[in-house]
Design a protein around this motif. Structure first.
Motif, short mmCIF file in Angstrom:
data_model
loop_
_atom_site.label_atom_id
_atom_site.label_comp_id
_atom_site.label_asym_id
_atom_site.label_seq_id
_atom_site.Cartn_x
_atom_site.Cartn_y
_atom_site.Cartn_z
N THR A 70 -0.78 -9.81 -13.78
CA THR A 70 -2.15 -9.86 -14.31
C THR A 70 -2.98 -8.69 -13.79
N ALA A 71 -2.40 -7.86 -12.92
CA ALA A 71 -3.11 -6.69 -12.39
C ALA A 71 -3.12 -5.57 -13.43
N PRO A 72 -4.04 -4.61 -13.29
CA PRO A 72 -3.99 -3.44 -14.16
C PRO A 72 -2.61 -2.82 -14.11
N THR A 73 -2.03 -2.56 -15.28
CA THR A 73 -0.61 -2.21 -15.35
C THR A 73 -0.39 -0.80 -15.86
N VAL A 74 0.33 -0.02 -15.07
CA VAL A 74 0.76 1.31 -15.47
C VAL A 74 2.05 1.15 -16.26
N VAL A 75 2.03 1.48 -17.53
CA VAL A 75 3.23 1.43 -18.36
C VAL A 75 3.86 2.81 -18.38
N VAL A 76 5.09 2.89 -17.90
CA VAL A 76 5.84 4.14 -17.88
C VAL A 76 6.74 4.19 -19.11
N ASP A 77 6.62 5.24 -19.89
CA ASP A 77 7.32 5.32 -21.17
C ASP A 77 8.16 6.59 -21.24
N PRO A 78 9.45 6.52 -20.87
CA PRO A 78 10.30 7.72 -20.90
C PRO A 78 10.55 8.28 -22.29
N SER A 79 10.21 7.55 -23.33
CA SER A 79 10.45 8.04 -24.68
C SER A 79 9.46 9.12 -25.08
N ARG A 80 8.36 9.24 -24.34
CA ARG A 80 7.37 10.29 -24.61
C ARG A 80 7.41 11.30 -23.48
N THR A 81 7.80 12.53 -23.81
CA THR A 81 7.99 13.55 -22.79
C THR A 81 7.02 14.72 -22.99
N PHE A 82 6.77 15.42 -21.90
CA PHE A 82 5.83 16.54 -21.91
C PHE A 82 6.53 17.77 -21.33
N GLN A 83 5.93 18.45 -20.37
CA GLN A 83 6.49 19.71 -19.86
C GLN A 83 7.65 19.48 -18.90
N THR A 84 8.56 20.45 -18.86
CA THR A 84 9.61 20.48 -17.85
C THR A 84 9.05 21.15 -16.60
N MET A 85 9.22 20.50 -15.46
CA MET A 85 8.65 21.01 -14.22
C MET A 85 9.47 22.18 -13.69
N ALA A 86 8.76 23.18 -13.12
CA ALA A 86 9.43 24.36 -12.57
C ALA A 86 9.46 24.35 -11.05
N GLY A 87 8.49 23.70 -10.38
CA GLY A 87 8.56 23.62 -8.94
C GLY A 87 7.22 23.52 -8.25
N PHE A 88 7.27 23.43 -6.92
CA PHE A 88 6.08 23.18 -6.11
C PHE A 88 6.17 24.02 -4.83
N GLY A 89 5.03 24.52 -4.37
CA GLY A 89 5.10 25.33 -3.16
C GLY A 89 3.78 25.92 -2.75
N ALA A 90 3.84 27.10 -2.12
CA ALA A 90 2.66 27.77 -1.58
C ALA A 90 3.00 29.26 -1.49
N ALA A 91 2.37 29.99 -0.55
CA ALA A 91 2.55 31.43 -0.48
C ALA A 91 2.84 31.88 0.94
N ILE A 92 3.90 32.67 1.10
CA ILE A 92 4.14 33.32 2.39
C ILE A 92 3.37 34.64 2.36
N THR A 93 2.05 34.54 2.56
CA THR A 93 1.20 35.72 2.61
C THR A 93 1.55 36.54 3.85
N ASP A 94 0.96 37.73 3.95
CA ASP A 94 1.15 38.54 5.15
C ASP A 94 0.66 37.78 6.38
N SER A 95 -0.44 37.04 6.23
CA SER A 95 -0.95 36.24 7.34
C SER A 95 0.02 35.12 7.70
N SER A 96 0.56 34.45 6.69
CA SER A 96 1.54 33.39 6.95
C SER A 96 2.77 33.95 7.65
N ALA A 97 3.24 35.10 7.18
CA ALA A 97 4.40 35.72 7.81
C ALA A 97 4.10 36.08 9.26
N SER A 98 2.86 36.47 9.53
CA SER A 98 2.47 36.84 10.90
C SER A 98 2.57 35.65 11.85
#
Length: 544
Positions: A70-98
């Motif tokens: 009876t709670a608010p329900t998230v319905v997950v529907d694999p039959s409807r697709t969107f973008q293909t994911m490419a990845g997740f991350g950040a940046a090894i800036t010059d400061s990060s490398a330091s």
């Protein structure tokens, strides 16, 4: 770059179709007379709380049942697709490398493993790599073809990536060894000063000369080739970071109107092909919406770009070489990416930069960052067609440096102290809730979401289907109080009570029967309206 807004955004945003969604998907009204063979048995749960007492903690499993909730329900529907994911991350800036390089080898390896290992760390797999200096540089600004004032080098005879060999390239190679799926997006903050009006890395624009456009395109190709020869593959490139930031605060930056960016790309595209490089080109690489300060400083020949830069670029001949558009978080909201996707559905959308920032009360930084980045990046960006979620600095010192101009309150994914201590910040966990579970090649799938990027105190979510058939649901409780919600895939449900402000990832795998259950309505053609006394509430806060 500017640090992101930390204050909570607008209050309740009302979807015009909300009543329809609720009535069509309400659990009490779903068909229950006949249930096919069982779907998934249980989902595994990982959770992070805003007080930091639980951080990507394994919370065990929650069982699917045949009894509707009876709670608010998230319905997950694999039959409807969107973008293909490419990845997740950040940046090894010059400061990060330091700061990473300052660690002893054993501690550095441990820090890198915690970031990139798919088995014992976050599994980050998409990095944003500056081409030359940015605001986060531990020393003077530089490019790879710097010359004394008044000299030129159209043949690029003086080109060299020697600066990067000591610290940046070894870290990039180590990251790829830890995660073979790693991809890199490379971005310049400035062309060499001899190519620019004003002769400075800070401000100015490219000289409007065919020789300069050819030389700059060749400069980018030589960078990609030099990095590849050094063992680092560049998969994606943009030609200018934040091209509408015309007055960078003491750090490299370039005013590059869309017509100039188009001229560079029209040279770069054929050069990449001639060099047999498959590096993709992204356009724009700036905010969801142009910042008012940038708009106010617009020169007469750039007025067509105001609020329309990506569109100008994708309507130009250069579009033939452009794979997609890159966005930052420092002004506007994620809905801009969906609007662009609707206009140019064959072009990809990437989210390529957002820094964390210290709160006015540092004690609130973890909580504020967790909530804002979850709503706007983890869920807001991905629900608005972004193939990547990329933060800014992967590591900084406790003062948010070292840096050369620019942001004074930015935070990194890691904070590395002078004594070698390594602290995982909220960004480590927001990225981890995606990168640890959403595998390369995963596809975003449909899911009901009740929350908004602007905060309305409900549960917001996004769902993915991995190549192995497993489902990943990332959910965020926007309320400060615990909330119970349900999740349904096919004919099976589970209920879960998420602590206030918390972020959770659920992973499960079914036997294929779930697709025969209730499915989402297709919201094509729906619109969002805002109805409130608040002057800050906008329909764009809707996540889809």
């Amino acid at each position: 770059m500017r640090p992101p807004r930390k204050a909570l955004l607008a209050a309740a945003c009302t979807l015009a179709a909300a009543a329809l969604t609720g009535s069509a998907l309400a659990p009490a009204q779903a068909a229950t007379a006949h249930r096919p063979a069982p779907g998934p048995a249980s989902a595994r749960v990982w959770i992070t709380t805003p007080d930091g007492t639980r951080t990507l903690s394994d919370a065990g499993t929650v069982d699917f049942t045949d009894a509707p909730s009876t709670a608010p329900t998230v319905v997950v529907d694999p039959s409807r697709t969107f973008q293909t994911m490419a990845g997740f991350g950040a940046a090894i800036t010059d400061s990060s490398a330091s700061v990473l390089s300052a660690l002893d080898p054993q501690a550095r390896t441990a820090a890198m493993r915690s970031l990139f290992s798919p088995t014992s760390g976050d599994g980050l797999d998409y990095l944003r790599q500056p081409i030359g200096a940015s605001d986060f540089t531990d020393g003077p600004a530089y490019t790879y073809d710097d010359l004394p004032a008044g000299q030129t080098d159209y043949s690029l005879a003086h080109f060299s990536i020697a600066h990067d060999r000591a610290r940046i390239l070894p870290l990039l190679r180590q990251a790829e060894q830890l995660n073979p799926h790693l991809q890199i997006l490379a971005t310049p903050w400035s062309p060499p000063a001899w190519m620019k009006t004003g002769g400075s890395l800070t401000g100015g624009r490219l000289i409007d000369d065919p020789r300069v456009y050819r030389a700059y395109a060749a400069y980018l190709v030589k960078f990609i080739q030099a990095y590849r020869a050094a063992g680092v593959r560049v998969d994606t490139v943009t030609v200018q970071n934040e091209p509408q930031n015309r007055t960078p605060a003491g750090y490299p930056g370039t005013d590059m109107p869309s017509w100039q960016e188009a001229k560079v790309i029209e040279q770069l595209g054929p050069m990449l092909r001639a060099a047999h490089l498959d590096t993709r080109i992204l356009g724009y690489d700036h905010n969801w919406t142009e910042h008012p300060n940038d708009a106010a400083a617009t020169p007469p020949d750039e007025t067509a770009d105001i609020g329309d830069y990506p569109q100008q670029l994708l309507n130009s001949p250069a579009a033939a070489y452009i794979s997609g558009t890159a966005y930052h978080c420092y002004y506007g909201d994620p809905s801009a990416m969906s609007a662009l996707h609707k206009q140019f559905p064959t072009k990809d959308v990437y989210f390529t930069e957002c820094s964390g920032s210290r709160s006015a009360d540092p004690a609130n930084t973890f909580s504020d960052t967790l909530k804002w980045h979850t709503r706007n990046l983890v869920i807001g960006a991905t629900r608005n067609w972004a193939r990547t979620v990329i933060n800014w600095n992967i590591a900084l010192d406790p003062a948010g440096g070292p840096h050369n101009g620019g942001c004074t309150g930015c935070t990194g994914v890691l904070t590395i102290g002078a004594d070698g201590t390594v602290t995982r910040n909220a960004e480590y966990y927001t990225l981890g809730h995606l990168a640890r579970f959403v595998r390369p090649g995963a596809v975003r799938i449909a899911s009901t979401s009740f929350g908004t990027t602007g905060w309305n105190g409900q549960v917001e979510d996004v769902a993915f289907r991995n190549p192995d058939g497993s489902t990943v649901l990332v959910a965020h409780n926007e309320n400060d109080n615990p909330q119970t919600f349900a999740v349904r895939e096919g004919d099976r449900d589970f209920s879960y009570t998420l602590p206030g402000g918390s972020l959770a990832t659920f992973v499960w795998k079914d036997d294929g029967s779930a697709a025969r259950g209730p499915q989402q309505l297709d919201p094509t053609g729906w619109s969002a309206t805002a109805s409130t006394s608040s002057t800050t509430d906008v329909a764009a806060d809707a996540v889809d």
